[in-house]
Write a protein that holds these residues in place. Structure first.
Motif, PDB file in Angstrom:
ATOM      1  N   ASN A  14       1.573  59.331  26.116  1.00  0.00           N
ATOM      2  CA  ASN A  14       2.361  59.797  24.984  1.00  0.00           C
ATOM      3  C   ASN A  14       2.142  61.294  24.739  1.00  0.00           C
ATOM      4  O   ASN A  14       3.095  62.033  24.496  1.00  0.00           O
ATOM      5  CB  ASN A  14       2.000  58.991  23.735  1.00  0.00           C
ATOM      6  CG  ASN A  14       2.924  59.259  22.583  1.00  0.00           C
ATOM      7  OD1 ASN A  14       4.006  59.780  22.761  1.00  0.00           O
ATOM      8  ND2 ASN A  14       2.487  58.887  21.398  1.00  0.00           N
ATOM      9  N   ALA A  15       0.906  61.742  24.811  1.00  0.00           N
ATOM     10  CA  ALA A  15       0.609  63.163  24.618  1.00  0.00           C
ATOM     11  C   ALA A  15       1.249  64.009  25.714  1.00  0.00           C
ATOM     12  O   ALA A  15       1.776  65.098  25.444  1.00  0.00           O
ATOM     13  CB  ALA A  15      -0.895  63.367  24.590  1.00  0.00           C
ATOM     14  N   ALA A  16       1.239  63.527  26.952  1.00  0.00           N
ATOM     15  CA  ALA A  16       1.848  64.271  28.055  1.00  0.00           C
ATOM     16  C   ALA A  16       3.356  64.382  27.876  1.00  0.00           C
ATOM     17  O   ALA A  16       3.941  65.449  28.110  1.00  0.00           O
ATOM     18  CB  ALA A  16       1.525  63.601  29.379  1.00  0.00           C
ATOM     19  N   VAL A  17       3.994  63.309  27.436  1.00  0.00           N
ATOM     20  CA  VAL A  17       5.448  63.335  27.213  1.00  0.00           C
ATOM     21  C   VAL A  17       5.783  64.292  26.075  1.00  0.00           C
ATOM     22  O   VAL A  17       6.744  65.070  26.166  1.00  0.00           O
ATOM     23  CB  VAL A  17       5.974  61.911  26.936  1.00  0.00           C
ATOM     24  CG1 VAL A  17       7.400  61.950  26.421  1.00  0.00           C
ATOM     25  CG2 VAL A  17       5.884  61.067  28.193  1.00  0.00           C
ATOM     26  N   MET A  18       5.001  64.270  25.001  1.00  0.00           N
ATOM     27  CA  MET A  18       5.261  65.175  23.885  1.00  0.00           C
ATOM     28  C   MET A  18       5.036  66.629  24.289  1.00  0.00           C
ATOM     29  O   MET A  18       5.794  67.523  23.887  1.00  0.00           O
ATOM     30  CB  MET A  18       4.388  64.804  22.687  1.00  0.00           C
ATOM     31  CG  MET A  18       4.824  63.534  22.020  1.00  0.00           C
ATOM     32  SD  MET A  18       3.942  62.982  20.544  1.00  0.00           S
ATOM     33  CE  MET A  18       2.711  64.154  20.233  1.00  0.00           C
TER      34      MET A  18
END
Length: 57
Positions: A14-18
């Motif tokens: 999720n952090a990588a996508v954001m």
């Protein structure tokens, strides 16, 4: 895999996508900075490298 491991993995994804979306947005607002897709993939690559280094320890 334990549930905790899967939750941490989900958080990292999720952090990588954001991070990728944020980089693509910034580059989209300022086109002279580069291509949005290139910036997004670069951000994901950096995030993946950092996670790999952390997991290797």
């Amino acid at each position: 895999m334990s549930t905790l491991t899967l939750l941490v993995l989900l958080l990292l994804v999720n952090a990588a996508v954001m991070l990728a979306a944020g980089a693509a947005y910034v580059v989209h607002r300022h086109p002279s900075w580069g291509q949005p897709l290139g910036a997004a993939f670069g951000a994901v690559a950096v995030m993946g490298t950092l996670v790999g280094v952390i997991l290797a320890r």
